[in-house]
Enzyme design. Structure first.
Site, PDB file in Angstrom:
ATOM      1  N   HIS A 144       0.810  -1.216   0.000  1.00 33.53           N
ATOM      2  CA  HIS A 144       0.000   0.000   0.000  1.00 33.53           C
ATOM      3  C   HIS A 144       0.845   1.269   0.000  1.00 33.53           C
ATOM      4  CE1 HIS A 144      -3.316  -2.510   2.192  1.00 33.53           C
ATOM      5  NE2 HIS A 144      -3.159  -2.851   0.927  1.00 33.53           N
TER       6      HIS A 144
ATOM      7  N   TYR B 186       1.705   1.527  13.702  1.00 33.06           N
ATOM      8  CA  TYR B 186       2.148   2.521  12.719  1.00 33.06           C
ATOM      9  C   TYR B 186       2.144   3.904  13.328  1.00 33.06           C
ATOM     10  CZ  TYR B 186       0.483  -0.807   9.161  1.00 33.06           C
ATOM     11  OH  TYR B 186       0.252  -1.904   8.376  1.00 33.06           O
TER      12      TYR B 186
END
Ligand SMILES: Cc1cn([C@H]2C[C@H](O)[C@@H](COP(=O)(O)OP(=O)(O)O[C@H]3O[C@@H](C)C(=O)[C@@H](O)[C@H]3O)O2)c(=O)[nH]c1=O
EC number: 5.1.3.13
Length: 196
Positions: free
Chosen positions: A68, A138
């Site tokens: 991604h 993240y």
């Protein structure tokens, strides 16, 4: 004092952050992220501001997410760490003009070493879990926008990523992503993310 080693990866602007923990009878203490360390390694200010943090939890070994990236205006850099379990993390350079365009690197991350990867904006990211119950954390420097989210197929032969396990779970979007079209990608990149 606990410090953080910043090791350059084979993709321009990508780094592995290696904590140097201090341990005593209680356990340990490790620095996981350090603005000054990253600045010293040449990362610019824009990549150092944290806008969002997220967690992804994965039940089964072999779960695959990615690869991604995000188009402008939501193009994001991120720092990725395995908070539980173990995974193979893959970075793929999709920045036309980059000296490492279309190169990928694969790095094993696990909860015990607490290492993380700095993924520059425009570099696609994905991972495959190597054990059950793997959790990924993240930090992103931009807010996520669904209309800017993009990806390429993780098994596209154009990239030749060697995923270590049979795929146990994957989203339809990732599994069915079309073949990578380098010319279309370059055109959209030159247009600042406009167009499809
Ligand atoms: C990424 C993201 C997803 N979502 C939503 C959309 C959807 O309903 C659900 C799951 O989204 P996805 O299927 O895109 O999740 P996932 O496939 O885990 O997406 C992530 O993959 C890895 C490889 C990355 O590098 C991340 O940046 C992110 O793209 O969560 C958010 O609300 N905020 C977010 O920041």
């Amino acid at each position: 004092m606990s410090t953080l080693r910043c090791v350059a990866l084979a993709i321009e602007g990508a780094f592995r952050l290696e904590p140097q923990p201090l341990e005593d009878e209680r356990g340990g203490f490790a620095r996981l992220w350090c603005r000054d360390t990253l600045r010293a390694a040449g990362l610019d200010e824009a990549r150092l501001a944290v806008m969002q943090t997220s967690a992804s939890f994965n039940r089964r070994a072999g779960t695959l997410r990615g690869l991604h990236f995000a188009w402008p205006p939501a193009q994001e850099a991120k720092v990725v760490r395995c908070a539980r379990g173990r995974m193979l993390d893959v970075l793929l350079d999709l920045r036309p003009g980059s000296p490492t365009w279309l190169r990928h690197v694969a790095v094993e991350l696990d909860a015990d070493t607490r290492q993380s990867l700095v993924v520059p904006a425009g570099v696609a990211h994905g991972f495959q879990t190597l054990v059950d119950d793997t959790e990924v954390h993240y930090m992103m420097n931009e807010a996520w926008r669904p209309d800017c989210a993009a990806g390429v197929r993780p098994d596209d032969p154009a990239f030749g990523v060697a995923w270590p396990l049979p795929v146990a779970a994957i989203s339809e979007r990732d599994r069915d992503a079309p073949d990578f079209d380098a010319d279309a990608h370059r055109r959209r990149w030159s247009a600042g993310g406009e167009g499809r």
